[in-house]
Write a protein that holds these residues in place. Sequence first.
Motif, PDB file in Angstrom:
ATOM      1  N   GLU A  24       0.836  -1.204   0.000  1.00  0.00           N
ATOM      2  CA  GLU A  24       0.000   0.000   0.000  1.00  0.00           C
ATOM      3  C   GLU A  24       0.873   1.258   0.000  1.00  0.00           C
ATOM      4  OE1 GLU A  24      -3.675   2.010  -0.075  1.00  0.00           O
ATOM      5  OE2 GLU A  24      -3.132  -0.064  -0.465  1.00  0.00           O
ATOM      6  N   LEU A  25       1.934   1.248   0.805  1.00  0.00           N
ATOM      7  CA  LEU A  25       2.846   2.396   0.833  1.00  0.00           C
ATOM      8  C   LEU A  25       3.459   2.616  -0.548  1.00  0.00           C
ATOM      9  CD1 LEU A  25       4.420   4.610   2.395  1.00  0.00           C
ATOM     10  CD2 LEU A  25       6.197   2.875   2.764  1.00  0.00           C
ATOM     11  N   ALA A  26       3.958   1.553  -1.169  1.00  0.00           N
ATOM     12  CA  ALA A  26       4.570   1.676  -2.496  1.00  0.00           C
ATOM     13  C   ALA A  26       3.559   2.217  -3.502  1.00  0.00           C
ATOM     14  CB  ALA A  26       5.110   0.319  -2.958  1.00  0.00           C
ATOM     15  N   ASP A  27       2.348   1.704  -3.455  1.00  0.00           N
ATOM     16  CA  ASP A  27       1.299   2.161  -4.363  1.00  0.00           C
ATOM     17  C   ASP A  27       1.004   3.646  -4.152  1.00  0.00           C
ATOM     18  OD1 ASP A  27      -0.449   1.528  -6.463  1.00  0.00           O
ATOM     19  OD2 ASP A  27      -2.105   1.099  -5.098  1.00  0.00           O
ATOM     20  N   LEU A  28       0.879   4.055  -2.916  1.00  0.00           N
ATOM     21  CA  LEU A  28       0.604   5.462  -2.622  1.00  0.00           C
ATOM     22  C   LEU A  28       1.740   6.382  -3.058  1.00  0.00           C
ATOM     23  CD1 LEU A  28      -1.092   5.113   0.872  1.00  0.00           C
ATOM     24  CD2 LEU A  28      -2.170   5.916  -1.243  1.00  0.00           C
ATOM     25  N   VAL A  29       2.976   5.947  -2.868  1.00  0.00           N
ATOM     26  CA  VAL A  29       4.120   6.761  -3.287  1.00  0.00           C
ATOM     27  C   VAL A  29       4.069   6.984  -4.798  1.00  0.00           C
ATOM     28  CG1 VAL A  29       6.642   6.756  -3.549  1.00  0.00           C
ATOM     29  CG2 VAL A  29       5.616   6.173  -1.348  1.00  0.00           C
ATOM     30  N   LEU A  30       3.779   5.929  -5.550  1.00  0.00           N
ATOM     31  CA  LEU A  30       3.684   6.064  -7.010  1.00  0.00           C
ATOM     32  C   LEU A  30       2.542   6.992  -7.409  1.00  0.00           C
ATOM     33  CD1 LEU A  30       4.342   2.360  -8.031  1.00  0.00           C
ATOM     34  CD2 LEU A  30       5.834   4.324  -8.477  1.00  0.00           C
ATOM     35  N   ILE A  32       1.130   9.396  -5.536  1.00  0.00           N
ATOM     36  CA  ILE A  32       1.453  10.764  -5.110  1.00  0.00           C
ATOM     37  C   ILE A  32       2.449  11.391  -6.078  1.00  0.00           C
ATOM     38  CG2 ILE A  32       2.618  12.126  -3.316  1.00  0.00           C
ATOM     39  CD1 ILE A  32       1.338  10.074  -1.286  1.00  0.00           C
ATOM     40  N   SER A  33       3.462  10.636  -6.465  1.00  0.00           N
ATOM     41  CA  SER A  33       4.448  11.146  -7.411  1.00  0.00           C
ATOM     42  C   SER A  33       3.777  11.557  -8.719  1.00  0.00           C
ATOM     43  CB  SER A  33       5.500  10.063  -7.676  1.00  0.00           C
ATOM     44  OG  SER A  33       6.388  10.470  -8.675  1.00  0.00           O
ATOM     45  N   ARG A  34       2.906  10.731  -9.206  1.00  0.00           N
ATOM     46  CA  ARG A  34       2.207  11.039 -10.464  1.00  0.00           C
ATOM     47  C   ARG A  34       1.309  12.263 -10.303  1.00  0.00           C
ATOM     48  NH1 ARG A  34       1.919  12.479 -15.017  1.00  0.00           N
ATOM     49  NH2 ARG A  34       0.237  11.853 -16.346  1.00  0.00           N
ATOM     50  N   GLU A  35       0.629  12.378  -9.188  1.00  0.00           N
ATOM     51  CA  GLU A  35      -0.256  13.524  -8.963  1.00  0.00           C
ATOM     52  C   GLU A  35       0.530  14.829  -8.891  1.00  0.00           C
ATOM     53  OE1 GLU A  35      -3.595  13.883  -8.975  1.00  0.00           O
ATOM     54  OE2 GLU A  35      -3.672  11.794  -9.600  1.00  0.00           O
ATOM     55  N   ILE A  36       1.692  14.792  -8.258  1.00  0.00           N
ATOM     56  CA  ILE A  36       2.530  15.991  -8.182  1.00  0.00           C
ATOM     57  C   ILE A  36       2.976  16.384  -9.595  1.00  0.00           C
ATOM     58  CG2 ILE A  36       4.777  16.889  -7.409  1.00  0.00           C
ATOM     59  CD1 ILE A  36       4.363  15.160  -4.854  1.00  0.00           C
ATOM     60  N   GLN A  37       3.402  15.401 -10.358  1.00  0.00           N
ATOM     61  CA  GLN A  37       3.855  15.685 -11.716  1.00  0.00           C
ATOM     62  C   GLN A  37       2.688  16.131 -12.606  1.00  0.00           C
ATOM     63  OE1 GLN A  37       5.643  12.389 -13.783  1.00  0.00           O
ATOM     64  NE2 GLN A  37       6.926  13.762 -14.975  1.00  0.00           N
ATOM     65  N   PHE A  38       1.536  15.523 -12.440  1.00  0.00           N
ATOM     66  CA  PHE A  38       0.365  15.808 -13.270  1.00  0.00           C
ATOM     67  C   PHE A  38      -0.107  17.250 -13.141  1.00  0.00           C
ATOM     68  CE2 PHE A  38      -4.311  15.927 -13.617  1.00  0.00           C
ATOM     69  CZ  PHE A  38      -4.436  15.563 -14.949  1.00  0.00           C
ATOM     70  N   ARG A  39      -0.020  17.805 -11.944  1.00  0.00           N
ATOM     71  CA  ARG A  39      -0.588  19.134 -11.701  1.00  0.00           C
ATOM     72  C   ARG A  39       0.196  20.259 -12.371  1.00  0.00           C
ATOM     73  NH1 ARG A  39      -2.070  18.534  -6.922  1.00  0.00           N
ATOM     74  NH2 ARG A  39      -3.005  20.560  -6.628  1.00  0.00           N
ATOM     75  N   GLY A  40       1.439  20.027 -12.726  1.00  0.00           N
ATOM     76  CA  GLY A  40       2.218  21.088 -13.365  1.00  0.00           C
ATOM     77  C   GLY A  40       2.569  22.177 -12.368  1.00  0.00           C
TER      78      GLY A  40
END
Length: 171
Positions: A24-30, A32-40
């Motif tokens: 679950e931690l690994a999934d959330l890290v991935l 979160i990383s994508r969401e940070i990158q997605f927002r620009g």
Amino acid sequence: MTKVQAHPTTDPTAGPDDERRWAELADLVLIISREIQFRGYTDERAVPLSPSEGMVMRHLQREPAAPPSRIADATGLQRTNLSTVLGGLERKGLVERRADPGDGRGVTVHTTEHGRTNYALVRREWAAAVSTAAGHDTEHLDAALTLLTAVETGLIQSRPQNRAKPPATQR
């Protein structure tokens, strides 16, 4: 009464509870990383980077001048891929390659002033986004930083040395 998870696990047969929680931690890290990158970025001065460009810039913040071989080892990128990434970063004005003063045949990669200011700018934006998403709650922030730093260190130390065929990644 069943507990509703905010985020379902990817493998309901994962086994022991600790294994499920680590997954679950690994999934959330991935995510979160994508969401940070997605927002620009909200600041028009911010230069967006690919994940590979971001890894190189992150390394160069710790080591502002490094030969490409050391950057490749530190980031886990193959030398051929690194060359392409460095070319993109040069075109964006974030790094420059210079002849190695000790060995005229070699080069070192240096961050430019624009590269340093861009990194500081995007980190401020990341901090604001993550802080807002967490409701500015800092109660467990130090524990999270300690755990994630240990995970990062452990993953880097246990990185496979044979990179002839990089593993498939989810982005």
